[in-house]
Design a protein around this motif. Structure first.
Motif, PDB file in Angstrom:
ATOM      1  N   VAL A 146       0.835  -1.211   0.000  1.00  0.00           N
ATOM      2  CA  VAL A 146       0.000   0.000   0.000  1.00  0.00           C
ATOM      3  C   VAL A 146       0.867   1.258   0.000  1.00  0.00           C
ATOM      4  CG1 VAL A 146      -1.626   1.354   1.390  1.00  0.00           C
ATOM      5  CG2 VAL A 146      -2.005  -1.091   1.061  1.00  0.00           C
ATOM      6  N   VAL A 147       1.936   1.262   0.790  1.00  0.00           N
ATOM      7  CA  VAL A 147       2.826   2.429   0.837  1.00  0.00           C
ATOM      8  C   VAL A 147       3.466   2.680  -0.528  1.00  0.00           C
ATOM      9  CG1 VAL A 147       4.981   3.316   1.799  1.00  0.00           C
ATOM     10  CG2 VAL A 147       3.284   2.264   3.301  1.00  0.00           C
ATOM     11  N   ILE A 148       3.920   1.607  -1.184  1.00  0.00           N
ATOM     12  CA  ILE A 148       4.499   1.756  -2.528  1.00  0.00           C
ATOM     13  C   ILE A 148       3.450   2.303  -3.494  1.00  0.00           C
ATOM     14  CG2 ILE A 148       5.478   0.504  -4.486  1.00  0.00           C
ATOM     15  CD1 ILE A 148       6.713  -1.442  -2.490  1.00  0.00           C
ATOM     16  N   GLY A 149       2.223   1.772  -3.394  1.00  0.00           N
ATOM     17  CA  GLY A 149       1.152   2.244  -4.263  1.00  0.00           C
ATOM     18  C   GLY A 149       0.817   3.700  -4.035  1.00  0.00           C
ATOM     19  N   LEU A 150       0.784   4.134  -2.773  1.00  0.00           N
ATOM     20  CA  LEU A 150       0.482   5.531  -2.471  1.00  0.00           C
ATOM     21  C   LEU A 150       1.583   6.460  -2.990  1.00  0.00           C
ATOM     22  CD1 LEU A 150      -0.978   5.283   1.156  1.00  0.00           C
ATOM     23  CD2 LEU A 150      -2.207   5.865  -0.948  1.00  0.00           C
ATOM     24  N   ARG A 151       2.835   6.050  -2.855  1.00  0.00           N
ATOM     25  CA  ARG A 151       3.935   6.872  -3.368  1.00  0.00           C
ATOM     26  C   ARG A 151       3.802   7.062  -4.873  1.00  0.00           C
ATOM     27  NH1 ARG A 151       9.746   4.961  -1.637  1.00  0.00           N
ATOM     28  NH2 ARG A 151      10.182   6.819  -2.909  1.00  0.00           N
ATOM     29  N   ASN A 152       3.492   5.990  -5.567  1.00  0.00           N
ATOM     30  CA  ASN A 152       3.310   6.098  -7.023  1.00  0.00           C
ATOM     31  C   ASN A 152       2.092   6.941  -7.366  1.00  0.00           C
ATOM     32  OD1 ASN A 152       5.563   4.496  -7.525  1.00  0.00           O
ATOM     33  ND2 ASN A 152       4.375   2.609  -7.560  1.00  0.00           N
ATOM     34  N   TRP A 153       1.011   6.779  -6.598  1.00  0.00           N
ATOM     35  CA  TRP A 153      -0.207   7.554  -6.848  1.00  0.00           C
ATOM     36  C   TRP A 153       0.058   9.053  -6.684  1.00  0.00           C
ATOM     37  CZ3 TRP A 153      -4.865   7.247  -8.885  1.00  0.00           C
ATOM     38  CH2 TRP A 153      -5.823   8.202  -8.528  1.00  0.00           C
ATOM     39  N   PHE A 154       0.776   9.421  -5.619  1.00  0.00           N
ATOM     40  CA  PHE A 154       1.089  10.829  -5.399  1.00  0.00           C
ATOM     41  C   PHE A 154       1.993  11.372  -6.511  1.00  0.00           C
ATOM     42  CE2 PHE A 154       0.441   9.911  -0.655  1.00  0.00           C
ATOM     43  CZ  PHE A 154      -0.892  10.298  -0.742  1.00  0.00           C
TER      44      PHE A 154
END
Length: 358
Positions: A146-154
């Protein structure tokens, strides 16, 4: 014909299973319930093992046959989309490992620990250690994903590089419209009450705003290879969704609430035709949100070209303002030389008439 045969085979399999079940009931009556139950228990154990082997072979076969028809073999067509591919591969690896491990254990245990004469079940009510293991490990793993996904999303939804071009994407039932700022690099204002398809104003542009007089509205999106592009996304009716499968991007198009994302195309359309081996390849912009009875047909085309090709294409485009007011288009005005010549002809004709009267 193939579909008919497939359905017939499926129906036949169910009929066979049903008949076997009925036959088992008759055998149980003849042999006795206890003897029949023990025989069925052995049969079921072997069937579990056979189902495990056939199931894993089926998974491998489906992957072998269908992998080439997915988008994965060619990779992402955008630089930022490579992050999405990486997340997908990591997720597939983790979930695939867990899937295979749990399924093998499930069916193997069903076979290995089947009922036997001298075997007794072990009562195992609780274990704090096991509870912690299968709670903490999945929780930590999912948190990392989830953290990796959020970083990419931002990253995708944040501010693009300064050299990024900007394209406004507007969805309506059931097509897409693309607006480019003119030489001033600024979009003109728009207002939904000004939407007027009959008078060439599908976006509701405010014609009294001079900043929008050079805005270009196109039916095909043109992007530049290697140059970041920021999409400002909206809708003029219902919720749509901008799906960019080759670029691995996706964003909702919400009425009255602009959303954004950005990415950098890696390959031109011509290069992708060579990479995919498909001479008819076209980058697709699909609607990934059910939006009405024509949802299936809501597709847009994207052409990725070099900067020089883009400049040539843009130079040929006519602004939305001149499209709505063709009388103000300098290209439609008569040349001054023709006007002078016409005036001279009229003057000469008047002089001839005056001489004739005299």
């Amino acid at each position: 014909m193939t579909m008919f045969l497939t359905i017939a085979v499926i129906v036949l399999i169910f009929v066979v299973i049903f008949q076997i079940a009925k036959a088992s009931e008759y055998v149980a009556v003849l042999k006795g319930a206890e003897t029949s139950r023990k025989q069925n228990n052995k049969i079921n154990g072997f069937l579990m093992l056979a189902f495990l082997v056939l199931g894993l072979i089926g998974v491998w076969y489906c992957n072998k046959e269908l992998y080439g028809k997915t988008l994965l073999p060619h990779g992402s067509a955008s630089v930022e989309g490579e992050r999405v591919d990486s997340m997908l591969w990591v997720t597939l690896a983790l979930t695939g490992l867990v899937f295979i491990l749990t399924q093998v254990l499930l069916f193997w245990f069903a076979y290995k620990y089947q009922e036997k004469e001298n075997r007794k079940a072990h009562f195992f009510p609780h274990s704090n250690t096991l509870e912690l293991i299968w709670t903490i490990i999945p929780a930590v793993t999912l948190t990392i994903l989830v953290v990796i996904g959020l970083r990419n999303w931002f990253l995708f939804t944040g501010e693009p590089p300064k050299n990024a071009m900007v394209v406004e994407v507007t969805g309506r039932q059931f097509n897409w419209m693309y607006r480019y700022p003119g030489k001033d690099g600024t979009f003109g204002k728009k207002y939904f009450r000004n939407i007027d398809d009959a008078n060439n104003n599908p976006l509701g542009l405010l014609w009294d705003d001079a900043m929008g007089h050079d805005d270009v509205v196109a039916q095909t999106m043109y992007l530049v290879k290697g140059r970041p592009v920021k999409l400002i996304i909206g809708s003029r009716d219902v919720v749509h969704d901008v799906g960019l499968p080759q670029f691995r991007m996706k964003m909702d198009a919400v009425p009255g609430t602009p959303t954004t994302l950005w990415f950098t195309p890696k390959y031109t359309t011509k290069e992708m035709r060579e990479i995919t081996g498909n001479p008819n390849f076209v980058y697709e912009l699909s609607c990934d949100q059910m939006c009405g009875n024509g949802h299936y047909s809501m597709k847009g085309s994207i052409e990725v070209v070099d900067q020089e090709e883009f400049d040539v294409w843009m130079a040929k485009q006519k602004s939305a303002y001149l499209t709505a007011f063709p009388d103000k288009d300098p290209a439609n005005a008569k040349p001054a030389a023709d006007s002078t010549k016409t005036a001279a002809v009229k003057t000469e004709a008047t002089a001839v008439k005056s001489t004739a009267k005299m």
